[in-house]
Scaffold this active site. Structure first.
Site, short mmCIF file in Angstrom:
data_model
loop_
_atom_site.label_atom_id
_atom_site.label_comp_id
_atom_site.label_asym_id
_atom_site.label_seq_id
_atom_site.Cartn_x
_atom_site.Cartn_y
_atom_site.Cartn_z
N LYS A 1 -0.21 -4.27 -3.40
CA LYS A 1 -1.56 -3.76 -3.07
C LYS A 1 -1.71 -2.36 -3.67
O LYS A 1 -1.23 -1.38 -3.11
CB LYS A 1 -1.78 -3.71 -1.57
CG LYS A 1 -3.18 -3.19 -1.18
CD LYS A 1 -3.34 -3.12 0.33
CE LYS A 1 -4.73 -2.61 0.71
NZ LYS A 1 -4.92 -1.18 0.37
N SER B 1 0.82 -1.21 0.00
CA SER B 1 0.00 0.00 0.00
C SER B 1 0.86 1.27 0.00
O SER B 1 1.61 1.51 -0.94
CB SER B 1 -0.95 -0.05 1.20
OG SER B 1 -1.87 1.00 1.18
N ASP C 1 10.58 5.45 -9.47
CA ASP C 1 10.21 6.01 -10.78
C ASP C 1 10.93 7.34 -11.06
O ASP C 1 11.23 7.66 -12.20
CB ASP C 1 8.70 6.25 -10.86
CG ASP C 1 7.93 4.98 -11.18
OD1 ASP C 1 8.57 3.92 -11.31
OD2 ASP C 1 6.69 5.04 -11.28
#
Length: 538
Positions: free
Chosen positions: A316, A291, A302
């Site tokens: 998740k 999460s 990223d």
């Protein structure tokens, strides 16, 4: 004219189809509600015994929501406090973990929290609670004792206590407070240049806690940060955004959210100035990182801001919100999926498509897609966050699990506390009484079989079912002689693996939770490997 007429007819058909679909959906919902009400009405009139309406209601709701994902749940009013504890890691109580090995026995103060009401009132690890507010703890289980100890902050709970070392029975009054379990459980320097922060949750204000920990480490000379998110199951998305904002330029995209239709699309960008955009960062993750942990990890990966090390995360990628319901209930409902800055969704399990038996499966690697980081590195969606640097996984023996989960090491630590008034400071403490532990543990009841022996027993049962055991009797006996080990010998052979667990549990009971983490870091081979691995050069 003819072309326009055709277009108009097609448009009318599409609109009619859409309206019919909407009506069909609402009709099905109304039909289901009507059938359910009719069944309840008929049961109320005809069923021979009194209906357990409350149990039926909860069972029905749970069964309905089980068809969705495991994060969409109903929370009735009576469970609100436990729900708040789960979301905010706060509760009204005395600030101590208890241990109750036997229902008919006393309850032990197992791990009091540093500077808690329990500690200030003089309760220590190993003290036994004989009574709580005049009620004997004999016959109560651990959860019943815990509920009696919790309550509104400012109220007093009365204990009759048998002290661990003296055996003296005393009365102790403790005023309950609002107990908050910190998400930043530990921060410190690993060496002259590497700072370390252990974050275990994402409740309110954790980003400010992390900011303070980071600034403290910088003052101590930190040149590289290790952010440990292993086992961190997540929490508030807003705190994940705030944490990323500490390390990337203001206005950077952290995560986007896509719901049922295009109007549900939202982007979350950093809105505060960062505290450091240059310091090298290692983010440690594993299969328990989920999460919000994956939001932080995915965003930093990223944007090529951190090197992610460890094992693939849980996967998740679902977002929940809380909706109020009648009679003070709440519905925690999944409303959307989240996407990292490169556009990937880390959700690993497809709950929307179930097998005939209701089972769900992981998204296969063949159906995942490639995305690019800020500097052009390839990352993939659909299976959690894959680390830039894979680290070896922990492999604990079956015996270690049995001793930890079965509470044997906990029980020994309490016994040790009762016999030792003090231990050295945590940095100097090393457990060197292993034979004492062996003598204690061999008298306890637990499943001490090795994994090989457990498989052997299962194989033997299957052979007996198939009528093949007698024919393989000699081979089975020979194999058993090789893999079967005496309990005492097995304990002795496992010394190197078990000492870190024992050392940590003892340290916690004298020097509180931070001491246990310091001991754990002493034996953390995965962390040691991370410090030695070369980082990604961005």
């Amino acid at each position: 004219m003819k072309k326009n007429t055709i277009f108009a007819a097609v448009a009318a058909l599409l609109l009619t189809g859409t309206a019919a679909w909407g009506q069909s959906k609402q009709f099905k919902l109304g039909q289901w509600v009507e059938i359910q009400n009719a069944i309840l009405g008929e049961l109320s009139r005809s069923y021979v015994d009194t209906l357990p309406l409350e149990r039926m209601q909860l069972a029905g709701i749970d069964a309905m929501l089980e068809q969705l994902d495991p994060y969409t749940v109903y929370v009735p009013e009576e469970e609100q406090e436990d729900f708040e504890m789960m979301l905010g890691k706060t509760y009204g109580g005395i600030g101590a973990i208890i241990y109750k090995p036997e229902k008919e026995g006393n309850v032990f103060i197992n791990e009091p929290y540093a500077d808690s009401p329990a500690v200030r009132a003089g309760l220590r690890s190993g003290d036994q609670l004989l009574e709580i507010d005049g009620v004997s703890t004999h016959g109560l289980d651990a959860s019943q004792c815990s509920e009696r100890m919790k309550g509104k902050p400012g109220t007093v709970v009365h204990f009759k206590v048998q002290k661990a070392r003296t055996g003296e029975i005393v009365n102790v009054d403790v005023t309950r407070e609002r107990i908050h379990l910190p998400d930043i459980e530990y921060h410190g320097m690993l060496n002259a240049s590497d700072g370390y922060i252990l974050q275990t949750g994402f409740t309110e204000n954790v980003s400010n806690e992390l900011r303070s920990a980071f600034n403290d480490l910088k003052k101590q000379g930190m040149k590289r940060l290790v952010l440990d998110l292993r086992g961190n199951g997540g929490g508030l998305m807003s705190e994940a955004v705030n944490i990323v904002s500490l390390f990337v330029p203001k206005g950077s995209l952290v995560v986007s959210q896509r719901g049922k239709d295009s109007t549900d699309y939202k982007e979350y960008k950093t809105v505060r100035e960062p505290i450091d955009t240059e310091i090298p960062i290692i983010v440690l993750v594993d299969g328990g990182s989920a999460s919000s942990s994956e939001i932080v990890t995915g965003a930093l990966q990223d944007r090529d801001r951190a090197t992610v090390m460890g094992r693939r995360t849980y996967g998740k990628g679902l977002v929940q919100t809380i909706r109020p319901l009648p009679y003070n209930g709440q519905l925690k409902v999944t409303i959307s999926k989240y996407y990292t800055p490169s556009g990937r969704c880390v959700q690993a399990i497809d709950y929307a498509r179930r097998g005939e038996d209701g089972s769900v499966s992981h998204i296969p690697d063949s159906l995942t897609h490639e995305f690019k980081t800020l500097h052009g590195r390839t990352v993939r969606d659909g299976g959690g966050i894959t680390p830039d640097v894979e680290l070896p996984a922990y492999n604990y023996s079956r015996l270690a699990y049995a001793l930890v989960v079965g509470g044997i090491i906990d029980h020994y630590a309490l016994d040790y506390v009762g016999r030792h008034a003090s231990i050295p400071a945590v940095e100097d403490f090393h457990f060197n009484e292993y034979e004492d532990f062996v003598e204690f543990a061999k008298k306890q009841e637990f499943d001490y079989r090795s994994s090989a022996m457990a498989y052997f027993d299962q194989m033997k049962k299957e052979l007996e079912k198939d009528g093949m055991a007698e024919g393989a009797k000699e081979q089975l006996e020979a194999l058993k002689a090789v893999i079967d080990r005496d309990k005492e010998q097995f304990l002795r052979d496992s010394k190197e693996e078990l000492i870190p667990f024992i050392e940590e549990e003892i340290a916690v009971r004298y020097w509180f939770q931070e001491a246990g983490i310091q001991v754990r870091l002493r034996y953390d081979d995965q962390l040691k490997a991370a410090l030695e691995k070369p980082m990604i050069q961005f």
